[in-house]
Design a protein around this motif. Structure first.
Motif, mmCIF file in Angstrom:
data_model
loop_
_atom_site.group_PDB
_atom_site.id
_atom_site.type_symbol
_atom_site.label_atom_id
_atom_site.label_comp_id
_atom_site.label_asym_id
_atom_site.label_seq_id
_atom_site.Cartn_x
_atom_site.Cartn_y
_atom_site.Cartn_z
ATOM 1 N N LYS A 15 29.288 36.881 -16.424
ATOM 2 C CA LYS A 15 29.238 37.206 -15.327
ATOM 3 C C LYS A 15 27.730 37.250 -14.738
ATOM 4 O O LYS A 15 27.395 36.862 -13.705
ATOM 5 C CB LYS A 15 29.881 38.708 -15.056
ATOM 6 N N PHE A 16 26.834 37.953 -15.720
ATOM 7 C CA PHE A 16 25.225 37.966 -15.450
ATOM 8 C C PHE A 16 24.996 36.491 -15.270
ATOM 9 O O PHE A 16 24.009 36.214 -14.373
ATOM 10 C CB PHE A 16 24.660 38.598 -16.475
ATOM 11 N N LEU A 17 25.159 35.615 -15.962
ATOM 12 C CA LEU A 17 24.519 34.287 -16.034
ATOM 13 C C LEU A 17 25.152 33.570 -14.722
ATOM 14 O O LEU A 17 24.274 32.980 -14.098
ATOM 15 C CB LEU A 17 25.035 32.978 -17.197
ATOM 16 N N LYS A 18 26.415 33.819 -14.220
ATOM 17 C CA LYS A 18 26.739 33.200 -12.884
ATOM 18 C C LYS A 18 26.135 33.900 -11.947
ATOM 19 O O LYS A 18 25.906 33.126 -10.851
ATOM 20 C CB LYS A 18 28.444 33.413 -12.898
ATOM 21 N N PRO A 28 13.350 36.335 -14.718
ATOM 22 C CA PRO A 28 12.479 35.662 -15.474
ATOM 23 C C PRO A 28 12.616 35.470 -16.957
ATOM 24 O O PRO A 28 12.086 34.209 -17.506
ATOM 25 C CB PRO A 28 11.130 36.413 -15.360
ATOM 26 N N THR A 29 13.508 36.137 -17.700
ATOM 27 C CA THR A 29 13.767 35.655 -19.188
ATOM 28 C C THR A 29 15.095 35.155 -19.576
ATOM 29 O O THR A 29 15.628 35.202 -20.382
ATOM 30 C CB THR A 29 13.773 37.224 -19.909
ATOM 31 N N GLU A 36 20.451 33.892 -26.225
ATOM 32 C CA GLU A 36 21.404 34.974 -27.103
ATOM 33 C C GLU A 36 22.757 34.987 -26.752
ATOM 34 O O GLU A 36 23.465 35.111 -27.544
ATOM 35 C CB GLU A 36 20.780 36.409 -26.698
ATOM 36 N N VAL A 37 23.142 34.650 -25.565
ATOM 37 C CA VAL A 37 24.602 34.709 -25.111
ATOM 38 C C VAL A 37 25.081 33.516 -25.877
ATOM 39 O O VAL A 37 26.264 33.552 -26.337
ATOM 40 C CB VAL A 37 24.867 34.479 -23.391
ATOM 41 N N MET A 43 28.763 32.387 -32.800
ATOM 42 C CA MET A 43 29.132 33.240 -34.140
ATOM 43 C C MET A 43 30.557 33.673 -33.761
ATOM 44 O O MET A 43 31.428 33.627 -34.767
ATOM 45 C CB MET A 43 28.215 34.471 -34.127
ATOM 46 N N LEU A 44 31.191 34.001 -32.597
ATOM 47 C CA LEU A 44 32.353 34.418 -32.298
ATOM 48 C C LEU A 44 33.392 33.181 -32.755
ATOM 49 O O LEU A 44 34.355 33.278 -33.478
ATOM 50 C CB LEU A 44 32.524 34.667 -30.753
ATOM 51 N N CYS A 45 33.140 32.153 -32.487
ATOM 52 C CA CYS A 45 33.798 31.121 -32.306
ATOM 53 C C CYS A 45 33.932 30.524 -34.191
ATOM 54 O O CYS A 45 34.832 30.387 -34.470
ATOM 55 C CB CYS A 45 33.180 29.693 -31.973
#
Length: 151
Positions: A15-18, A28-29, A36-37, A43-45
């Motif tokens: 949601k943040f990236l969208k 800016p970061t 990181e996302v 890792m989850l996959c």
């Protein structure tokens, strides 16, 4: 995410990236956040695929990565993993009774690759085979007693 009054608000990653993509958030970061996302989802996959292969092809016999204690055979090996885990970790000596499975963590998915490659690497992992530069870890399930702390 930090809002105008300086407080921090937890926002789901996608949601943040969208919101950044839509121009609603100036970030800016963004490269760091996006990396990181992506790493989190890799890792989850990885863990889901590893468990799927363990259950389907190895009859669930090796200890599950989701329910095991990660152990080391030597103090030197523990020191190697401590560097990766972080400075807040402590090395302990254990006396264990149960099931162990020695595997090469270098076979774990660390970046994107074809699913067929990931599955074959998972099979090699569960068979206890070694890759080109092994990073040995020991999966343990059973009873463990701490016999020394801070080695």
């Amino acid at each position: 995410m930090t809002v105008e009054n300086g407080s921090t608000v937890q926002v789901p990653a996608v949601k943040f990236l969208k919101q950044v993509q839509a121009g609603n958030i100036n970030c800016p970061t963004l490269p760091t956040v996006a990396a990181e996302v992506a790493q989190h989802y890799v890792m989850l996959c990885r863990e889901l695929i590893m468990e799927e292969i363990r259950l389907a092809e190895f009859k669930g016999e090796p200890p599950s990565r989701q329910r095991c204690l990660f152990a080391c055979e030597t103090v030197e090996e523990a020191r190697y993993w401590k560097q990766l885990v972080g400075p807040g970790s402590t090395i302990c000596e254990l006396t264990c009774t149960g099931t162990i499975h020695r595997v090469d963590a270098s076979l774990l998915l660390g970046d994107s690759e074809p699913l067929s490659v990931t599955r074959e690497r998972a099979r090699n992992y569960w068979r206890g085979e070694a890759g080109e530069s092994p990073q040995w870890e020991t999966l343990f399930v059973g009873e463990a007693k701490v016999t020394a702390i801070g080695l």
